[in-house]
Scaffold this motif. Structure first.
Motif, PDB file in Angstrom:
ATOM      1  N   TRP A 314      26.154  27.056  -1.327  1.00  0.00           N
ATOM      2  CA  TRP A 314      25.818  26.397  -0.074  1.00  0.00           C
ATOM      3  C   TRP A 314      25.566  24.902  -0.281  1.00  0.00           C
ATOM      4  N   THR A 315      25.668  24.150   0.804  1.00  0.00           N
ATOM      5  CA  THR A 315      25.343  22.727   0.755  1.00  0.00           C
ATOM      6  C   THR A 315      23.834  22.551   0.657  1.00  0.00           C
ATOM      7  N   ALA A 316      23.420  21.366   0.247  1.00  0.00           N
ATOM      8  CA  ALA A 316      21.994  21.088   0.109  1.00  0.00           C
ATOM      9  C   ALA A 316      21.280  21.211   1.450  1.00  0.00           C
ATOM     10  N   ALA A 317      21.938  20.754   2.537  1.00  0.00           N
ATOM     11  CA  ALA A 317      21.305  20.823   3.857  1.00  0.00           C
ATOM     12  C   ALA A 317      21.081  22.262   4.292  1.00  0.00           C
ATOM     13  N   LEU A 318      22.073  23.121   4.053  1.00  0.00           N
ATOM     14  CA  LEU A 318      21.937  24.521   4.437  1.00  0.00           C
ATOM     15  C   LEU A 318      20.858  25.210   3.609  1.00  0.00           C
ATOM     16  N   LYS A 319      20.809  24.899   2.327  1.00  0.00           N
ATOM     17  CA  LYS A 319      19.779  25.504   1.461  1.00  0.00           C
ATOM     18  C   LYS A 319      18.377  25.080   1.897  1.00  0.00           C
ATOM     19  N   LYS A 320      18.241  23.824   2.313  1.00  0.00           N
ATOM     20  CA  LYS A 320      16.935  23.340   2.773  1.00  0.00           C
ATOM     21  C   LYS A 320      16.512  24.084   4.031  1.00  0.00           C
ATOM     22  N   ASN A 321      17.452  24.297   4.933  1.00  0.00           N
ATOM     23  CA  ASN A 321      17.177  25.050   6.158  1.00  0.00           C
ATOM     24  C   ASN A 321      16.735  26.462   5.820  1.00  0.00           C
ATOM     25  N   LEU A 322      17.455  27.110   4.918  1.00  0.00           N
ATOM     26  CA  LEU A 322      17.122  28.482   4.536  1.00  0.00           C
ATOM     27  C   LEU A 322      15.766  28.545   3.837  1.00  0.00           C
ATOM     28  N   ARG A 323      15.478  27.560   3.009  1.00  0.00           N
ATOM     29  CA  ARG A 323      14.208  27.543   2.285  1.00  0.00           C
ATOM     30  C   ARG A 323      13.038  27.401   3.246  1.00  0.00           C
ATOM     31  N   TYR A 324      13.164  26.499   4.207  1.00  0.00           N
ATOM     32  CA  TYR A 324      12.059  26.217   5.122  1.00  0.00           C
ATOM     33  C   TYR A 324      11.860  27.305   6.174  1.00  0.00           C
ATOM     34  N   HIS A 325      12.944  27.942   6.607  1.00  0.00           N
ATOM     35  CA  HIS A 325      12.848  28.829   7.756  1.00  0.00           C
ATOM     36  C   HIS A 325      13.103  30.305   7.454  1.00  0.00           C
ATOM     37  N   PHE A 326      13.725  30.612   6.303  1.00  0.00           N
ATOM     38  CA  PHE A 326      14.047  32.005   6.001  1.00  0.00           C
ATOM     39  C   PHE A 326      13.676  32.396   4.572  1.00  0.00           C
ATOM     40  N   ASN A 327      12.745  31.651   3.947  1.00  0.00           N
ATOM     41  CA  ASN A 327      12.233  31.997   2.624  1.00  0.00           C
ATOM     42  C   ASN A 327      13.328  32.037   1.564  1.00  0.00           C
ATOM     43  N   GLY A 328      14.314  31.139   1.685  1.00  0.00           N
ATOM     44  CA  GLY A 328      15.387  31.102   0.705  1.00  0.00           C
ATOM     45  C   GLY A 328      14.912  30.563  -0.631  1.00  0.00           C
ATOM     46  N   LEU A 329      15.708  30.802  -1.674  1.00  0.00           N
ATOM     47  CA  LEU A 329      15.371  30.289  -3.001  1.00  0.00           C
ATOM     48  C   LEU A 329      15.460  28.773  -3.031  1.00  0.00           C
ATOM     49  N   SER A 330      14.675  28.148  -3.877  1.00  0.00           N
ATOM     50  CA  SER A 330      14.651  26.689  -3.952  1.00  0.00           C
ATOM     51  C   SER A 330      15.519  26.136  -5.065  1.00  0.00           C
ATOM     52  N   LEU A 331      16.042  27.000  -5.940  1.00  0.00           N
ATOM     53  CA  LEU A 331      16.853  26.519  -7.055  1.00  0.00           C
ATOM     54  C   LEU A 331      18.281  27.036  -6.918  1.00  0.00           C
ATOM     55  N   PRO A 332      19.224  26.293  -7.479  1.00  0.00           N
ATOM     56  CA  PRO A 332      19.053  24.991  -8.142  1.00  0.00           C
ATOM     57  C   PRO A 332      18.922  23.864  -7.118  1.00  0.00           C
ATOM     58  N   SER A 333      18.368  22.779  -7.528  1.00  0.00           N
ATOM     59  CA  SER A 333      18.206  21.638  -6.631  1.00  0.00           C
ATOM     60  C   SER A 333      18.116  20.372  -7.460  1.00  0.00           C
ATOM     61  N   GLN A 334      18.141  19.237  -6.766  1.00  0.00           N
ATOM     62  CA  GLN A 334      18.041  17.959  -7.477  1.00  0.00           C
ATOM     63  C   GLN A 334      16.655  17.738  -8.057  1.00  0.00           C
ATOM     64  N   THR A 335      15.695  18.532  -7.621  1.00  0.00           N
ATOM     65  CA  THR A 335      14.353  18.412  -8.194  1.00  0.00           C
ATOM     66  C   THR A 335      14.376  18.770  -9.672  1.00  0.00           C
ATOM     67  N   ARG A 336      15.141  19.802 -10.006  1.00  0.00           N
ATOM     68  CA  ARG A 336      15.227  20.235 -11.400  1.00  0.00           C
ATOM     69  C   ARG A 336      16.446  19.666 -12.095  1.00  0.00           C
ATOM     70  N   TYR A 337      17.553  19.568 -11.368  1.00  0.00           N
ATOM     71  CA  TYR A 337      18.791  19.048 -11.940  1.00  0.00           C
ATOM     72  C   TYR A 337      19.182  17.803 -11.143  1.00  0.00           C
ATOM     73  N   LYS A 338      18.891  16.628 -11.673  1.00  0.00           N
ATOM     74  CA  LYS A 338      19.034  15.394 -10.901  1.00  0.00           C
ATOM     75  C   LYS A 338      20.470  15.107 -10.499  1.00  0.00           C
ATOM     76  N   ASN A 339      21.443  15.628 -11.254  1.00  0.00           N
ATOM     77  CA  ASN A 339      22.847  15.381 -10.935  1.00  0.00           C
ATOM     78  C   ASN A 339      23.481  16.499 -10.126  1.00  0.00           C
ATOM     79  N   TYR A 340      22.669  17.453  -9.697  1.00  0.00           N
ATOM     80  CA  TYR A 340      23.191  18.573  -8.909  1.00  0.00           C
ATOM     81  C   TYR A 340      23.652  18.089  -7.541  1.00  0.00           C
ATOM     82  N   LYS A 341      24.821  18.564  -7.102  1.00  0.00           N
ATOM     83  CA  LYS A 341      25.353  18.175  -5.798  1.00  0.00           C
ATOM     84  C   LYS A 341      25.500  19.423  -4.912  1.00  0.00           C
ATOM     85  N   ASP A 342      26.652  19.597  -4.302  1.00  0.00           N
ATOM     86  CA  ASP A 342      26.804  20.681  -3.330  1.00  0.00           C
ATOM     87  C   ASP A 342      27.686  21.837  -3.791  1.00  0.00           C
TER      88      ASP A 342
END
Length: 481
Positions: A314-342
C-alpha cells in the motif's frame, strides 16, 4: 486493574473501588498475618491487587456468627452455586503442571494426522500432519480432488491438489486461503483454451495459475480503499481489512534412482530476501532504493512473494489511514526505514514449475513433500527426502514400524537461542506409521526422546523461540504397504 471489595455494616453500604483511605467504620481486614478479634460478630473483606509477571485481584469475605448479612450489588448477577475452594487444599507448595510424558508426545504428534488412500489419478496414498506452536496455529492446509477444468468429467480425469499455507503475524489469511484459493484456481483454469485441437499447453496452465494467485491477492489488497470508502458498517470493514500475511513454504520431490538411492528435486524456490534471484529481481525493480533488501529481508519482511502483506504493497497515505482508523500495522515506515517509499515491494505472483512424475510401473517410485517452514527450519530438503525414502523402503519390506531400542546417550537437552529444534541423522528414528508424523518427530529430535519431550514442554508463546507451526503433506506416486 481495579480491585473491588464490598463492605456492609448496619445499615450502611460502601463500595471500595480503589485502595485508598476513607473514614469508614473500622471492619477487620484479613491479611497474610493472623489477627485476633474481640467480637464474634466481626465482618470483613479484603482486597489486594499486585503485579508479578501478571495482574491479579484478590478478595476475602469473613462472616461472623451473629451478623450474616452480605453485600448487595447494584447490578444483577446470574445465580450460580458458590464454588467450594476447599478442594484446593491447604498446601504452601506450588503445584506445577506436569511436562508431557512419552505417551503424551506420541498422542500430540498424531493428534491432527490423516491418511488418504486410493485417490484419483493413481495416487496410492498421501499422509498429513500438523503440530502447532502458536495459539491458535497460524498454518492451514487443504487437499482433495476437483473436476477436470478442461471439460472431461470421468473419474480418471479428475485433478488432485495439495496446499499448505503458513501465516505470519496471524492465522486469518491462511484460514481464508484454505477456502478461497481453490475457487480462484479453478475459475482461472477453466478459462484456458487450447490454441488448436491438441492438449492445453503447460505454458497456458502456468499463466492461469499465476493469474489466479494475483487475482486473489488483488481482491485482498487493492480493495482496501474501496472498503474504507464504502457504506459498510465499521465492524464489517474491520473484518474485511483483517486478513494479513502468508509465505514460507516449500515443495520437494523424492525419486528412487536405478541404484536404489533417493534423489531430491526442488519443485519450488524459497522466495525470501536471502535468495540471490529474488534479491536481483527486487533491486532491479527499485534501482533508486539501495537499502530495499538488507539482512535477508525486504524492509524487514523475509518472504518476497506472499498473499496479503498490504503494508508492503500500500501507499504511505493509505497505510496512515488504516493505522489511524482501522488499527493497521505501523511497519514498515520511514520512521524505521528512512529510505522507505511506497513500493509495492512484494508480490503474490508465484514461481511455477512443471515436473514429470516417473511411472511407478517402471520401478521408480516417487513422492512429494509439501511443508511449511516449521519443518524446513529443522532439516534440509535432502534430509527430508532421505527420511521419507528410508521410511518407504521399510514399509515395502513389511518391516514393523516400532520404537528402536537405543543405548546411546545423546547428552543434555539444550533448547533456546543457543539451539532450536533440529534433525540429526544419528538421531533418526522410524517408529511412526504416518510419513508426515515421521518427519515432524525427527525434526524435533527423533530418537532423542528427552529433546522431543522438551520441545513439546514449551507452550505458546515461549514455544515460538524453539519451533514454529509445522504442517506437512507427503504424497506417494507408487504403491505403499
Amino acid at each position: 486493574m481495579a480491585s473491588h471489595g464490598f463492605i456492609r455494616r448496619r445499615p450502611r453500604l460502601v463500595a471500595v473501588t480503589r485502595l485508598h483511605y476513607q473514614p469508614l467504620p473500622r471492619p477487620r481486614f484479613s491479611t497474610t498475618e493472623t489477627r485476633k478479634t474481640s467480637s464474634p460478630s466481626a465482618v470483613g473483606t479484603g482486597a489486594v491487587s499486585f503485579a508479578a509477571g501478571l495482574a491479579a485481584g484478590w478478595a476475602l469475605y469473613r462472616n461472623g456468627k451473629s451478623d450474616k448479612r452480605v453485600a448487595s450489588l447494584e447490578t444483577p448477577l446470574t445465580t450460580i452455586i458458590t464454588p467450594d475452594l476447599n478442594y484446593l487444599g491447604t498446601s504452601n507448595q506450588i503445584a506445577y503442571t506436569n511436562p508431557p510424558t512419552l505417551e503424551d508426545v506420541t498422542q500430540k504428534l498424531n493428534e491432527h494426522k490423516f491418511t488418504v488412500r486410493g485417490s484419483p489419478g493413481g495416487i496410492d496414498r498421501y499422509d498429513g500432519a500438523q503440530l502447532a506452536s502458536n495459539s491458535p496455529c497460524e498454518d492451514a492446509f487443504v487437499h482433495g480432488s476437483f473436476s477436470n477444468p478442461f471439460g472431461a468429467g470421468d473419474e480418471d480425469s479428475k485433478w488432485m491438489a495439495w496446499a499448505v499455507f503458513d501465516g505470519h503475524c496471524g492465522w486469518q489469511l491462511s484460514n481464508l486461503l484454505k477456502t478461497q484459493l481453490m475457487p480462484f484456481v479453478r475459475r482461472s483454469l477453466s478459462g484456458v483454451k487450447p490454441t488448436d485441437k491438441s492438449e492445453v499447453s503447460e505454458e497456458a496452465v502456468q499463466r492461469a495459475l499465476k493469474h489466479s494467485f494475483t487475482a486473489l491477492d488483488d481482491a485482498l489488497v487493492k480493495s482496501a480503499t474501496a472498503i474504507i470508502e464504502s457504506d459498510l458498517p465499521f465492524a464489517v470493514k474491520a473484518r474485511q481489512l483483517e486478513p494479513a500475511l502468508t509465505g514460507d513454504c516449500r515443495a520437494v520431490l523424492g525419486q528412487k534412482a536405478a541404484d536404489g538411492k533417493w534423489l531430491t528435486t526442488a519443485l519450488s524456490e524459497d522466495c525470501t530476501g536471502a535468495t540471490p534471484s529474488e534479491i536481483a529481481r527486487i533491486k532491479a525493480q527499485f534501482p533508486d532504493e539501495p537499502d530495499v533488501v538488507q539482512g535477508g529481508r525486504v524492509w524487514g519482511l523475509q518472504p518476497t512473494r506472499t498473499f496479503g502483506d498490504g503494508m508492503w504493497k500500500w501507499t504511505a497515505a493509505l497505510k496512515k489511514n488504516l493505522r489511524y482508523h482501522f488499527n493497521g500495522l505501523s511497519l514498515p515506515s520511514q520512521t524505521r526505514y528512512k529510505n522507505y517509499k511506497d513500493g509495492p515491494y512484494v508480490t503474490a505472483e508465484p514461481l511455477v514449475t512443471t515436473t514429470q512424475i516417473p511411472d511407478p510401473k517402471e520401478g521408480r517410485p516417487s513422492f512429494l513433500i509439501l511443508a511449511t517452514d516449521g519443518l524446513w527450519d529443522t532439516m534440509s530438503s535432502e534430509q527430508a527426502v532421505d527420511l521419507v525414502g528410508k521410511w518407504y523402503d521399510r514399509q515395502q519390506k513389511g518391516a514393523v514400524v516400532q520404537p528402536e531400542k537405543r543405548t546411546e546417550d545423546f547428552g543434555p537437552v539444550v533448547l533456546g537461542w543457543k539451539q532450536q529444534c533440529k534433525y540429526e541423522e544419528r538421531k533418526a528414528t522410524f517408529r511412526d506409521d504416518n510419513a508426515a508424523v515421521h518427519l515432524v518427530r525427527n525434526g524435533l529430535g527423533g530418537a532423542d526422546e528427552e529433546m522431543v519431550r522438551g520441545s513439546l514442554a514449551f507452550r505458546y508463546p515461549n514455544s515460538r523461540d524453539i519451533r514454529d507451526d509445522i504442517t506437512v503433506q507427503v504424497v506417494f506416486f507408487g504403491p505403499v504397504q
